[in-house]
Design a protein around this motif. Structure first.
Motif, short mmCIF file in Angstrom:
data_model
loop_
_atom_site.label_atom_id
_atom_site.label_comp_id
_atom_site.label_asym_id
_atom_site.label_seq_id
_atom_site.Cartn_x
_atom_site.Cartn_y
_atom_site.Cartn_z
N ASN A 1 1.65 9.08 -6.27
CA ASN A 1 2.22 10.44 -6.20
C ASN A 1 3.09 10.72 -7.42
O ASN A 1 3.04 11.83 -7.99
CB ASN A 1 3.03 10.61 -4.92
CG ASN A 1 2.17 10.60 -3.68
OD1 ASN A 1 0.97 10.80 -3.74
ND2 ASN A 1 2.79 10.35 -2.53
N GLU B 1 0.83 -1.20 0.00
CA GLU B 1 0.00 0.00 0.00
C GLU B 1 0.87 1.26 0.00
O GLU B 1 0.57 2.24 -0.69
CB GLU B 1 -0.95 -0.01 1.20
CG GLU B 1 -2.10 -0.97 1.02
CD GLU B 1 -2.99 -1.07 2.26
OE1 GLU B 1 -2.57 -0.59 3.35
OE2 GLU B 1 -4.09 -1.63 2.13
N ASN C 1 2.26 1.60 -3.43
CA ASN C 1 1.19 2.04 -4.31
C ASN C 1 0.96 3.54 -4.17
O ASN C 1 0.77 4.25 -5.16
CB ASN C 1 -0.10 1.26 -3.99
CG ASN C 1 -1.15 1.45 -5.05
OD1 ASN C 1 -0.87 1.88 -6.16
ND2 ASN C 1 -2.39 1.12 -4.69
N GLN C 2 1.01 4.04 -2.94
CA GLN C 2 0.83 5.47 -2.71
C GLN C 2 1.98 6.27 -3.33
O GLN C 2 1.76 7.32 -3.93
CB GLN C 2 0.73 5.76 -1.20
CG GLN C 2 0.45 7.20 -0.87
CD GLN C 2 -0.86 7.68 -1.43
OE1 GLN C 2 -1.86 6.97 -1.40
NE2 GLN C 2 -0.88 8.88 -1.96
#
Length: 168
Positions: free
Chosen positions: A49, A41, A44-45
């Motif tokens: 961005n 996660e 993924n973030q």
């Protein structure tokens, strides 16, 4: 008594199931997968961005002609009315060998007669004028050991830290 036996058996079965549930390897596996999920996660973030920044760059390239021109120029492009000059890297200097001929009465450095007293200064001047020069020293057979040592000392004091000595 039957009731007590059923109660004890039921208690043992429940305790066994509880023990199995809390000590089973699937619990460790679940914890491991939760940690892996948290990492994915976060990754993924970070990618989201980065995608946002790339989308902003794409929008800027579409909307801002100055940015597009700056990027094009950075990649080597020019307008049709402009001339591009390309300069080649200079070649490495060819190594130069300076000859120091040592005679009984005088020295000859690169074809110029130099008194013994001025030899260190003449060597420094030569090193300044021709930075990549290598020094080759040739002694006349009649030069005594004291004069040879004087020449070696003058070379040691000068910018020439090493020289190729040849005895004639």
């Amino acid at each position: 008594m039957k009731r007590a036996l059923i109660f004890v058996i039921t208690g043992v079965v429940i305790a066994g199931l509880a023990y199995y549930a809390f000590t089973h390897q699937n619990i460790e596996r679940v914890e491991h997968l939760k940690g892996e999920l948290a990492k994915l996660e976060a990754q993924n973030q970070a990618l989201a961005n980065e995608n946002e920044k790339l989308e902003e760059t794409i929008a800027a390239l579409k909307d801002d002609p100055r940015l597009a021109e700056r990027r094009a120029r950075a990649s080597g492009m020019a307008r049709s009315t402009e001339v591009i000059y390309q300069f080649e890297e200079p070649e490495a200097p060819t190594p130069v060998q300076a000859l120091l001929k040592v005679g009984i009465d005088s020295c000859e450095l690169a074809g110029k007669v130099v008194p013994y007293a001025e030899l260190s200064q003449a060597l420094d001047n030569l090193k300044t004028q021709v930075p990549g020069a290598k020094l080759k020293v040739s002694f006349d057979e009649h030069v005594d050991a004291l004069q040879r040592q004087h020449v070696r000392d003058a070379i040691e004091v000068s910018s020439f830290k090493s020289a190729n000595f040849e005895d004639d």
